[in-house]
Design an enzyme around this catalytic site. Structure first.
Site, PDB file in Angstrom:
ATOM      1  N   SER A 141       0.842  -1.201   0.000  1.00  0.00           N
ATOM      2  CA  SER A 141       0.000   0.000   0.000  1.00  0.00           C
ATOM      3  C   SER A 141       0.873   1.245   0.000  1.00  0.00           C
ATOM      4  O   SER A 141       1.776   1.377   0.824  1.00  0.00           O
ATOM      5  CB  SER A 141      -0.904   0.032   1.231  1.00  0.00           C
ATOM      6  N   VAL A 160       7.525   2.643   3.598  1.00  0.00           N
ATOM      7  CA  VAL A 160       8.428   1.880   2.728  1.00  0.00           C
ATOM      8  C   VAL A 160       7.876   1.857   1.297  1.00  0.00           C
ATOM      9  O   VAL A 160       8.621   2.037   0.331  1.00  0.00           O
ATOM     10  CB  VAL A 160       8.669   0.452   3.269  1.00  0.00           C
ATOM     11  N   CYS A 161       6.570   1.674   1.149  1.00  0.00           N
ATOM     12  CA  CYS A 161       5.957   1.666  -0.189  1.00  0.00           C
ATOM     13  C   CYS A 161       6.097   3.033  -0.843  1.00  0.00           C
ATOM     14  O   CYS A 161       6.408   3.134  -2.038  1.00  0.00           O
ATOM     15  CB  CYS A 161       4.485   1.275  -0.104  1.00  0.00           C
ATOM     16  N   ASP A 162       5.877   4.078  -0.073  1.00  0.00           N
ATOM     17  CA  ASP A 162       6.033   5.460  -0.545  1.00  0.00           C
ATOM     18  C   ASP A 162       7.451   5.645  -1.093  1.00  0.00           C
ATOM     19  O   ASP A 162       7.650   6.117  -2.216  1.00  0.00           O
ATOM     20  CB  ASP A 162       5.750   6.403   0.622  1.00  0.00           C
ATOM     21  N   LEU A 189       8.162   3.622  -4.382  1.00  0.00           N
ATOM     22  CA  LEU A 189       7.614   4.261  -5.581  1.00  0.00           C
ATOM     23  C   LEU A 189       8.442   5.478  -5.973  1.00  0.00           C
ATOM     24  O   LEU A 189       8.760   5.681  -7.145  1.00  0.00           O
ATOM     25  CB  LEU A 189       6.151   4.651  -5.367  1.00  0.00           C
TER      26      LEU A 189
END
Length: 167
Positions: free
Chosen positions: A57, A62-64, A67
């Site tokens: 998500s 970490v996902c931020d 990306l």
């Protein structure tokens, strides 16, 4: 198909659903949704090297960062490389995130509707109905050239190794 012992979330083991893919396999077809709810398939990128950044998500740190890292790196890649980020986030959330973060080189796509990508690549987390953190690189012939499934979902993938595999 279920697999255990591959990933964990904060130390606790989780189950992956779907068909396991390996380097050298023909990349399975899938259909996901773009930020305008349009269908996007692997076949939409003929004669391209496809880098797929897979995140649980975009609303997590970490996902931020994953990306943003691929968005920055995409600017340095050749025009025959396309970078996708696939998550279970809703298309509207993806669009909002990209607008706020200035993401303009990576196509954010959503697998929320059918989990078609997650099941085709064996990356759907059974207990959370999220995708596990991974990187998949598909060469111009449609063959999986590189795959990394991050063992601890809260950790970062090996960006350098993945980007080296693109070249």
């Amino acid at each position: 198909m279920e697999r255990t012992g591959v990933i964990a979330f904060q130390g606790g083991g989780l189950t992956l659903l779907g068909t396991e893919v390996k380097v050298g396999d023909k990349a399975p077809e899938f259909t996901v949704l773009d930020n305008g709810l349009g269908a996007v398939s692997l076949k939409d990128f003929p004669d391209k090297t496809v880098v797929i950044s897979v995140t649980p998500s975009l609303d997590t740190p970490v996902c931020d960062m994953q990306l943003r890292k691929f968005n920055e790196s995409a600017a340095k890649l050749s025009t025959d490389v396309v970078v996708l980020n696939i998550s279970m986030d809703l298309p509207f959330a993806n669009a909002r995130f990209c607008a706020a973060a200035g993401i303009d080189r990576v196509k954010t796509l959503s697998d929320y509707k059918d989990a078609a990508f997650g099941m085709a690549y064996g990356l759907l987390i059974k207990e959370l109905r999220l995708l596990t953190r991974a990187i998949v690189i598909i060469d111009k012939t449609g063959t999986i050239k590189y795959i990394e499934i991050v063992p601890e979902v809260t950790n970062h993938p090996d960006y350098e190794k993945a980007l080296a595999a693109v070249k």
